[in-house]
Design an enzyme around this catalytic site. Structure first.
Site, PDB file in Angstrom:
ATOM      1  N   SER A   9      42.110  44.090  41.466  1.00 16.08           N
ATOM      2  CA  SER A   9      41.971  45.372  40.769  1.00 16.08           C
ATOM      3  C   SER A   9      41.911  46.522  41.763  1.00 16.08           C
ATOM      4  O   SER A   9      41.044  46.548  42.648  1.00 16.08           O
ATOM      5  CB  SER A   9      40.698  45.364  39.923  1.00 16.08           C
ATOM      6  OG  SER A   9      40.405  46.694  39.518  1.00 16.08           O
ATOM      7  N   HIS A  34      46.080  44.638  39.021  1.00 16.19           N
ATOM      8  CA  HIS A  34      45.263  44.977  37.849  1.00 16.19           C
ATOM      9  C   HIS A  34      44.867  46.454  37.937  1.00 16.19           C
ATOM     10  O   HIS A  34      44.320  46.898  38.945  1.00 16.19           O
ATOM     11  CB  HIS A  34      44.033  44.074  37.802  1.00 16.19           C
ATOM     12  CG  HIS A  34      43.178  44.254  36.583  1.00 16.19           C
ATOM     13  ND1 HIS A  34      43.515  43.723  35.349  1.00 16.19           N
ATOM     14  CD2 HIS A  34      42.007  44.918  36.390  1.00 16.19           C
ATOM     15  CE1 HIS A  34      42.578  44.033  34.457  1.00 16.19           C
ATOM     16  NE2 HIS A  34      41.658  44.774  35.068  1.00 16.19           N
ATOM     17  N   ASP A  36      42.761  49.442  36.253  1.00 13.74           N
ATOM     18  CA  ASP A  36      41.654  49.743  35.338  1.00 13.74           C
ATOM     19  C   ASP A  36      41.664  51.211  34.939  1.00 13.74           C
ATOM     20  O   ASP A  36      41.349  52.085  35.748  1.00 13.74           O
ATOM     21  CB  ASP A  36      40.315  49.402  36.010  1.00 13.74           C
ATOM     22  CG  ASP A  36      40.055  47.912  36.017  1.00 13.74           C
ATOM     23  OD1 ASP A  36      40.148  47.293  34.941  1.00 13.74           O
ATOM     24  OD2 ASP A  36      39.750  47.360  37.091  1.00 13.74           O
ATOM     25  N   MET A  38      40.048  54.133  32.838  1.00 13.42           N
ATOM     26  CA  MET A  38      38.766  54.482  32.192  1.00 13.42           C
ATOM     27  C   MET A  38      38.755  55.961  31.842  1.00 13.42           C
ATOM     28  O   MET A  38      39.252  56.794  32.605  1.00 13.42           O
ATOM     29  CB  MET A  38      37.610  54.190  33.150  1.00 13.42           C
ATOM     30  CG  MET A  38      37.567  52.768  33.657  1.00 13.42           C
ATOM     31  SD  MET A  38      36.078  52.490  34.617  1.00 13.42           S
ATOM     32  CE  MET A  38      36.385  50.813  35.195  1.00 13.42           C
ATOM     33  N   HIS A  67      44.704  47.597  32.126  1.00 17.13           N
ATOM     34  CA  HIS A  67      43.518  47.331  31.307  1.00 17.13           C
ATOM     35  C   HIS A  67      42.968  48.678  30.836  1.00 17.13           C
ATOM     36  O   HIS A  67      42.389  49.427  31.623  1.00 17.13           O
ATOM     37  CB  HIS A  67      42.504  46.576  32.192  1.00 17.13           C
ATOM     38  CG  HIS A  67      41.212  46.259  31.520  1.00 17.13           C
ATOM     39  ND1 HIS A  67      40.114  45.803  32.230  1.00 17.13           N
ATOM     40  CD2 HIS A  67      40.823  46.303  30.214  1.00 17.13           C
ATOM     41  CE1 HIS A  67      39.101  45.579  31.381  1.00 17.13           C
ATOM     42  NE2 HIS A  67      39.509  45.891  30.168  1.00 17.13           N
ATOM     43  N   MET A  69      40.447  50.824  29.225  1.00 18.74           N
ATOM     44  CA  MET A  69      39.057  50.952  28.758  1.00 18.74           C
ATOM     45  C   MET A  69      38.895  52.381  28.249  1.00 18.74           C
ATOM     46  O   MET A  69      38.202  53.216  28.843  1.00 18.74           O
ATOM     47  CB  MET A  69      38.096  50.628  29.901  1.00 18.74           C
ATOM     48  CG  MET A  69      38.041  49.138  30.217  1.00 18.74           C
ATOM     49  SD  MET A  69      37.327  48.787  31.812  1.00 18.74           S
ATOM     50  CE  MET A  69      38.788  49.031  32.830  1.00 18.74           C
ATOM     51  N   MET A 138      35.840  40.056  29.286  1.00 18.49           N
ATOM     52  CA  MET A 138      35.015  40.787  30.247  1.00 18.49           C
ATOM     53  C   MET A 138      33.795  39.939  30.576  1.00 18.49           C
ATOM     54  O   MET A 138      33.073  39.497  29.672  1.00 18.49           O
ATOM     55  CB  MET A 138      34.540  42.130  29.661  1.00 18.49           C
ATOM     56  CG  MET A 138      35.571  43.230  29.581  1.00 18.49           C
ATOM     57  SD  MET A 138      36.354  43.760  31.127  1.00 18.49           S
ATOM     58  CE  MET A 138      34.996  43.891  32.291  1.00 18.49           C
TER      59      MET A 138
HETATM   60  C1  DX5 Z   1      35.335  46.559  35.308  1.00 18.03           C
HETATM   61  C2  DX5 Z   1      36.823  46.439  35.482  1.00 18.03           C
HETATM   62  C3  DX5 Z   1      37.164  45.379  36.447  1.00 18.03           C
HETATM   63  C4  DX5 Z   1      36.614  45.625  37.814  1.00 18.03           C
HETATM   64  C5  DX5 Z   1      36.180  44.318  38.387  1.00 18.03           C
HETATM   65  O1  DX5 Z   1      35.012  47.479  34.358  1.00 18.03           O
HETATM   66  O2  DX5 Z   1      37.462  46.133  34.267  1.00 18.03           O
HETATM   67  O3  DX5 Z   1      38.552  45.132  36.502  1.00 18.03           O
HETATM   68  O4  DX5 Z   1      37.519  46.195  38.697  1.00 18.03           O
HETATM   69  O5  DX5 Z   1      35.526  44.564  39.581  1.00 18.03           O
HETATM   70  P1  DX5 Z   1      34.724  43.431  40.327  1.00 18.03           P
HETATM   71  O6  DX5 Z   1      35.683  42.345  40.641  1.00 18.03           O
HETATM   72  O7  DX5 Z   1      34.208  44.144  41.520  1.00 18.03           O
HETATM   73  O8  DX5 Z   1      33.632  42.985  39.386  1.00 18.03           O
HETATM   74 ZN    ZN Z   2      39.709  45.379  34.411  1.00 13.36          ZN
END
Ligand code: DX5
Ligand code: ZN
Length: 217
Positions: A9, A34, A36, A38, A67, A69, A138
């Site tokens: 990620s 990946h 993320d 947000m 992903h 969020m 998750m």
């Molecule tokens: C969390 C994200 C993850 C995050 C994971 O909200 O969806 O993808 O990057 O990070 P680690 O591997 O550090 O838990």
């Molecule tokens: Zn994620």
């Protein structure tokens, strides 16, 4: 058992140097990037939007696993699709019409995933399983990288793997949050195919070696 897919990620990368982060991911032998997204609403943090995906697209040919969020993901999937996302995963908790949105993502020519937060049971996505390419479990509360895995979430991975086998479905099972060399073993044993790792990947001095180890589990 399917091969492990490793999806580092970029949430844990230096945001001022994202192009290099994506190159590093590809060079490590990992399979997917990946991404993320947000919005400061569905989760407290804000990261980036479709322009980041578009600008990063030329840095690597490996699949981008986006992903979302965010609230109202239906307003943004087309932009992420045209920016070059390969998998688009939205949160069940963020939508009313999950089936309609999955159809739309497929019409855009993309693979569709649904994610659930730790407190959402598998029964809530039962109906949707026939229509998905990926389910993202998750294993931390989404929002920030570097948290510790909530281990009971892996029981949901076991349930999902059992349902998939019973119904002869093909969707991938992905785990996200607190995945490192130790927890990856548990996640694989529970039945997951895709290991998402943010902090563990970017903290690793030898990323190739980490990816090799994770793939061997
Ligand atoms: C969390 C994200 C993850 C995050 C994971 O909200 O969806 O993808 O990057 O990070 P680690 O591997 O550090 O838990
Ligand atoms: Zn994620």
């Amino acid at each position: 058992m399917r091969d492990t897919i490793i999806a580092p990620s970029i949430l844990s990368a230096n945001f001022s140097d994202m192009g290099n982060a994506v190159r590093e991911i590809e060079r490590s032998g990992a399979d997917w990037v990946h991404v993320d997204v947000m919005d400061g609403r569905f989760v407290p943090s804000i990261t980036f939007g479709p322009k980041m995906v578009g600008d990063l697209r030329s840095f690597s040919k490996i699949p981008f696993d986006v992903h979302l969020m965010i609230i109202e993901p239906e307003k943004h999937v087309a932009a992420f699709a045209s920016a070059g996302a390969d998998y688009i995963t939205f949160h069940l908790e963020a939508v009313v019409h999950a089936h309609r949105l999955a159809q739309e993502i497929h019409h855009l020519g993309k693979k569709c995933g649904i994610s659930i937060v730790p407190s959402t049971p598998i029964s809530d996505i039962d109906f949707m399983l026939d229509f998905l390419d990926l389910v993202l479990i998750m294993t931390v509360n989404p929002g920030v990288g570097g948290q510790k895995i909530i281990e009971p979430c892996l029981r949901k991975v076991e349930t999902l793997a059992r349902l998939r086998a019973e119904r002869d479905l093909q969707f991938l099972i992905s785990v996200d949050g607190g995945i490192n060399e130790e927890t990856a073993r548990l996640a694989r044993a529970a039945g997951s195919d895709v290991l998402i790792a943010g902090s563990a990947f970017f903290a690793a001095l030898n990323k190739k070696e980490l990816v090799r180890q994770l793939k061997e589990l």
